[in-house]
Design a protein around this motif. Structure first.
Motif, mmCIF file in Angstrom:
data_model
loop_
_atom_site.group_PDB
_atom_site.id
_atom_site.type_symbol
_atom_site.label_atom_id
_atom_site.label_comp_id
_atom_site.label_asym_id
_atom_site.label_seq_id
_atom_site.Cartn_x
_atom_site.Cartn_y
_atom_site.Cartn_z
ATOM 1 N N TRP C 202 0.821 -1.344 0.002
ATOM 2 C CA TRP C 202 0.203 0.043 -0.072
ATOM 3 C C TRP C 202 0.954 1.221 0.034
ATOM 4 C CZ3 TRP C 202 -5.038 -0.422 -0.586
ATOM 5 C CH2 TRP C 202 -5.636 -1.750 -0.581
ATOM 6 N N SER C 204 0.764 5.426 0.521
ATOM 7 C CA SER C 204 -0.183 6.601 0.959
ATOM 8 C C SER C 204 -0.317 7.659 -0.190
ATOM 9 C CB SER C 204 0.626 7.273 2.074
ATOM 10 O OG SER C 204 0.560 6.599 3.258
ATOM 11 N N GLY C 208 -0.167 12.282 2.269
ATOM 12 C CA GLY C 208 0.185 11.758 3.439
ATOM 13 C C GLY C 208 -1.043 11.191 4.392
ATOM 14 N N LYS C 209 -0.696 11.551 5.628
ATOM 15 C CA LYS C 209 -1.906 11.258 6.472
ATOM 16 C C LYS C 209 -2.956 12.238 6.817
ATOM 17 C CE LYS C 209 -0.913 7.046 7.694
ATOM 18 N NZ LYS C 209 -1.882 5.999 7.635
ATOM 19 N N PRO C 238 -7.100 11.396 3.369
ATOM 20 C CA PRO C 238 -5.922 10.631 3.471
ATOM 21 C C PRO C 238 -6.613 9.319 3.047
ATOM 22 C CG PRO C 238 -6.124 11.513 5.649
ATOM 23 C CD PRO C 238 -7.570 12.074 4.941
ATOM 24 N N GLU C 240 -4.836 5.305 0.580
ATOM 25 C CA GLU C 240 -3.827 4.377 0.205
ATOM 26 C C GLU C 240 -4.033 3.766 -1.147
ATOM 27 O OE1 GLU C 240 -1.622 3.151 4.637
ATOM 28 O OE2 GLU C 240 -2.956 1.981 3.448
ATOM 29 N N GLU C 333 -8.435 10.626 -6.370
ATOM 30 C CA GLU C 333 -7.258 9.698 -5.683
ATOM 31 C C GLU C 333 -6.285 9.280 -6.753
ATOM 32 O OE1 GLU C 333 -9.639 8.543 -1.505
ATOM 33 O OE2 GLU C 333 -9.588 7.143 -3.542
ATOM 34 N N ASP C 447 -9.157 3.824 2.927
ATOM 35 C CA ASP C 447 -9.037 5.019 3.938
ATOM 36 C C ASP C 447 -7.715 4.965 4.483
ATOM 37 O OD1 ASP C 447 -11.316 5.727 2.770
ATOM 38 O OD2 ASP C 447 -12.703 5.020 4.509
ATOM 39 N N ALA C 448 -6.936 5.928 4.619
ATOM 40 C CA ALA C 448 -5.676 5.914 5.552
ATOM 41 C C ALA C 448 -6.025 5.913 7.029
ATOM 42 C CB ALA C 448 -4.654 6.986 5.156
#
Lengths: 448, 448, 448, 448
Positions: C202, C204, C208-209, C238, C240, C333, C447-448
């Protein structure tokens, strides 16, 4: 029964005694006004156990809602009789459109497959419509001397209504069969045969072992439809007719022998239909708990092995006959035999008046085939075509029969949901070969 | 024409001279091997002007691509003759499935409406298949003495191929009609009639003014299909038959008189179809620049007023007859008259060998009806049903005719795309009453 | 290959080297006339192994015959460029009608589901049409300085033709799959992956987050479709993204775990479709001799466990993702990640130029997802809708994209049958969620 | 009204006063048992004027019979609440099958398009079923402290029933429209607007002229559906929203300007549908005597020029907006504005409690758009998709919303047949873009 239905059991004619003698000839027949009352009353009596909601549903395009039948039969009298009465005012301006079935000569028709979309007029309004028509017909029929057309059309209207009585029953059977709750019109009807069916025997056609000319078509003074005329000679090769209809247990042998998996037994159109629709048995058969059951007007019942098989298409009847090494009779062979029956056979046939509403095992008659009249309509091998010299009546009434002489097969003999007074040996019923919801069955024939 | 099609015009049999005498009897007939060669060659000759792409298209489920016809007719010989030859190896493992039409007894079939989805085998491969089959059939037919079944089946195979020659022509006409470019198979064919049609007269049936018994069905030693048997007596009421087919100008009067707007002229199924599909004229008619034109195998042509009307359904034929105060003949009436024609009428009929590929105006014959053979298939008023005592051949060959005896009407007499050697007075063609793409027309009859 | 196809292998651009640099910007790009020649030549090179008959067939309404594609792409240049050239005469009066796809602003169109009914114009005539258009386009493109609209429309026409190159390949795959002979376009293509797929990891998203704003849509001076504009900011939560596409062996686990029997995994429309159409596996999968095989442009092949699963609907992609505890990425995304790839990833992607014509196993890239470009179109979870401020071009050209923004889902990244020069990170492809015949696959997100 | 319907007008909650406060939060809200009684009573009150027959009909697959709605809403409580009560016995063994709508997790369902084939259970039996469920729910709700799941599911069940109240009204409108007698549910309802609609003005979105981030989705403690969550930030470009819905007279201008004949105004799918189905105006419009009329729940009415246009598809809404030089708002733009309205706007909206049962002319609000809540559902330009991070509830209840997120467009704001207590700014309704029988309308938006 919903309160708004305007007749109570006490005032209704009892189903069993209502042999309305519409078709009888001669001095013994009822006055027309009496026949009118009896036929009209039977239509309503047949509906006595229906709930209001049952009157509304159309389970396929060929089926009509019960209230449509009740209204359409009234429309027939209104259109072809009352409309000519000076001063008569139609019950409702839209009914001429809503309840015309297929008479282009009268005017346009509401789209047939949409009859089940109409919640209005209500059942109560339809019964009011019937009352209104009955009132005016009562006046019209008070004195019909010298009014041949009124007599003729009223008589036609009564036979028309008798046809719709049968349609009411076969249509509601289809409606109930589509409902997983499997309602019964008459929980007490459709009892199993009380005795086994006699062994199948063969009777020679009237000409015995030689070809012969038979007169076919209606004879005598009584009522008949135009499609039974003109009476004309037909040449028949020697043949034999089975002593009774094919039974459920005999048909089950055909199924168990792979009848529905054996393409060479089937007409090409029948085989295609069988595969498209997944036919594996007659329409209303159903396996439950390891045994065959059958949906009847008395509800779900274990299959009666001795009763005639019912609710199969011409294709199934034809395939069964081929499997049995026989064939379907032509409509002429059938009529040639039926014309020789004593009048009493008609009286003791299993018709709507018996209240059984389902075919039952044949009795063995000594010297002639049984069950020709009543129990099940028997598929013939004849296409529904005009007799030589046939001419439909002029005007919209002429649309009654003639325009349907295409893509249909003839059936003979009436069924357990036909009125005794509606049937005769020359009577020609007709359905497309795919039809299974009428009370259709099979009788075998073979070359002599 | 694509190069890969393995025959050149020079080596092909000329269309006009190719009266392959398949059906003739007696000493004068060709050896079977010669008949085989001539019939097979005609199939390819008919395709000479096709482009490679034309062989592929299926314009409706009833139509098959040309290459399918060329392969299927070869499959017939391979399946019913070569498969029994010791050591014979099928040309291709999948062809038994791909080119089986409807013989369930032989095995499963590729889904008919999808025949036009197959780009492979290519046209060239199909011609190779034909060569392969011809080679082995040539060996098989070298000596057929004492081999009745080979003779019988080969003869059947040749008549089968002649039927597909007609299908090739009527199917490609439909394919071309669906193309806005309106291609012509033979730009030089389908010329207008050179003289007006004679006035319509009426001829009495053979029995004159009395009813009479006629023998119907094939007689004699020549080839016939099983559905023409057994020969049997039929009782005919007095009737008259028109001297020629209905012409385009006569049919135009029907249209202009509102024929397509008058429900009372039509059978119910026909009226429903007319409204659903928007029929206003025969299938290939088209109004252009204020006048009627017609799509033919020679391309778009102004309507020939004197030629027989062609490409109409049974429903239209029947409605026209009713409008004209007449009716369609039964197939028995038609045959009773046709059986009295001199053999020369067959020879001078307008068949595929004429190269016209379109019906043309009748000549007036002094003492008998014209055009019974050739020009257009004549819709009868008879449903396609078995003759009394009919039995199909045993095995898969028995599927040829018998299983189609449902929902079809009989046509008689052959057409301008039929081979002379393929037709006879007892020949029974059949199509559903809705079919319009065969070369169908109308002859009137009436009660005497 | 039929002789009439007007180019020989020697004069055709080799498939492998034909990276026609349509879309490149800046000084290094080819002159437009060169790009035109290369793109046009590739269309014909893709058809080199077709038989004449293969050009004709339409296996379902969504598929067009190959010759239709070859003609329609020429029609595009004729209609939107040559028609404005003084003195230009259209190649054929009917082609404006026959080869208009859906541009109502240009005029009426031949009924799309009937494209396969047209045997004419022939393949040779279509190649002549191409030559005619190429000749005139050659003249037009000789000097395009100061003729921005010509440059713009020609560039659009070349991208349009590249789309149809992909359609030619995916449509002929469907045609061949419908044929029980299972022909191969390139028997040597579609070889199995040479190495196992790397384990799924995975990555990101770019932010990032944290949630973040990304700019989405086309940037820079090169060509893009109007539906990629205007570039606009989008707020992303966020997330991935999976390191590669889902493989056949992973998808097989889903099947073996009852994926096609578990309603809760499916969107309601997908479940209904699965049941109606009997879906049990991706479109071209087939069990043979106990193992899964797959129809490819190289013919039937044992399933390559490491290659990305291909030819599944959005419904199947979505159900797989739910089963895997993940979801489909939104198109935003996907683009946010793809925009960060080095230009070299585009070059080494599995595109039409590789000649494989089938997806193949991913390589493991150290620091970024693999296979985003090429191999399979990746179903996003985004409906195909206009970007804020989107306006289609004025006139008929504006019908190119905008009017299809309804009932479709966005796919991203191009496939093994897409041209390298046709794709870019901002490219938005779209199909109804039921479509399975494009080279469609799945990449997971979460989803992160 | 049939006697067996078990409530009389006197005992029914008056329609006008029945604002059952299901959704209100805080101390002022009714006890759950009271809310339950009020909502359940309203369902029956809405049916007060129906005849028994009206409860049975299904006029298209999307429509359900009234009695089905009354039973299904009871099934919901029985299945998701009572089934877990120890000792509870279902009212009828077959109802779990007959009245399950689409919950695969609960079990199989009776075929939806056949709901109108069921005459049984009768209307009276369905009312008995309701009584039975109400009785047991009454017991269950007597004390719900510490029983969060009961509260939660009951609350969901009440919102579910409110949705079906709206469906009862929109479905019966469709049933009545299919009847040439054009019955009215409430002859006194659907009166014309008492004052002209104010001129259309434009209001800037909350962020004014700059892009901005808005929080979208449900906030606060009250009830919402899972599809309104999670609340999340969305980036909006500057936009403006119209002050009211498009009126009938404005829509008439579009029609008269050839809107239905101008392909470039339409999405491709919409144009295809318009041509296939012959759309020329909104669903219930009809020209009579030279003027436009409209079928309403109050019967046929002359078109009210000032009322919002209602009963149009997303395609028509979208085409109108394009014609007007505007566009549909996204669901996010719509919600961003609606979230700023004062609570009083909800109270004075035109909802089912007004008894009008038809949209009516807007009032001009000084500082904000009118009619956002009530009157008509407003088509957004947003596809119905999950919010980032969305997860449906576990188990069969999770099928309520999530599985429909495909091929549908979002509508916002409630309508004249929605309950006041059922709607909120974050409420997401959804229908396929072709749907016209809900109370759907248009509000314009444009880029700022």
């Amino acid at each position: 029964m919903p309160q708004h239905v305007p007749h109570s059991p006490s005032s209704s004619p009892a189903l069993v005694s209502s042999r309305a003698p519409v078709a009888t000839e001669g001095a013994s027949s009822l006055p027309l006004i009496e026949a009118y009352r009896q036929v009209r009353a039977l239509s309503e009596a047949l509906c006595q156990t229906l709930e209001c909601e049952d009157y509304v549903v159309q389970s396929m395009p060929d089926v009509s809602p019960t209230k449509w039948h009740l209204a359409h039969t009234s429309w027939f009298f209104e259109t072809f009789l009352l409309a000519d009465v000076p001063g008569y005012r139609p019950f409702h301006a839209s009914f001429a459109f809503l309840f015309n079935s297929y008479y282009n000569g009268v005017g346009p028709q509401f789209h047939r497959p949409h009859r089940g979309l109409l919640s209005r007029p209500t059942v109560a309004e339809v019964y009011d419509y019937r009352k209104h028509v009955d009132l005016h017909m009562g006046t019209l029929l008070e004195d019909v001397s010298d009014r041949d057309e009124v007599v003729e059309r009223t008589t036609l209207g009564l036979h028309h209504e008798q046809q719709h009585q049968e349609l009411i029953l076969m249509d509601i059977a289809h409606v109930f069969w589509n409902n997983p709750l499997r309602p019964a019109l008459r929980p007490d009807a459709a009892q199993p045969s009380s005795a086994p069916a006699p062994p199948l025997r063969w009777f020679s056609g009237p000409a015995g072992k030689d070809s012969g000319i038979c007169d076919i078509g209606h004879a005598g003074a009584g009522f008949c439809y135009d499609n039974e005329t003109p009476r004309h000679p037909v040449l028949l090769a020697p043949f034999e007719l089975a002593s009774r209809c094919v039974t459920n247990s005999e048909y089950l042998e055909f199924i168990e022998d792979g009848g529905y998996d054996t393409s060479e037994l089937w007409l090409s159109d029948g085989w295609a239909m069988l595969r498209d629709l997944g036919w594996r048995a007659p329409l209303y058969w159903e396996r439950r708990d390891g045994g065959w059951h059958e949906m009847t007007l008395g509800g779900m019942r274990p299959l009666d092995p001795y009763a005639p098989v019912v609710h199969l298409s011409h294709y199934e009847a034809d395939a069964y006959a081929r499997w049995a090494g026989a064939r379907l009779p032509t409509e002429f062979e059938w009529e040639a035999v039926a014309a020789t029956l004593p009048a009493t056979d008609l009286e003791r046939g299993n018709f709507v008046e018996s209240g059984r509403l389902h075919p039952t095992a044949a009795q063995d008659l000594d010297d002639r085939p049984a069950q020709l009249l009543g129990d099940v309509w028997e598929w013939s091998g004849s296409a529904y075509l005009p007799y030589p010299g046939y001419h439909p009546a002029p005007g919209a009434i002429g649309e009654y029969n003639g325009k349907f002489m295409s893509n249909q097969m003839v059936l003979r003999g009436g069924s357990c949901v036909t009125s005794t007074t509606h049937i005769r040996p020359s009577y020609r019923n007709f359905f497309p070969p795919s039809a299974r919801w009428p009370f259709t069955g099979v009788r075998l024939a073979r070359d002599a």
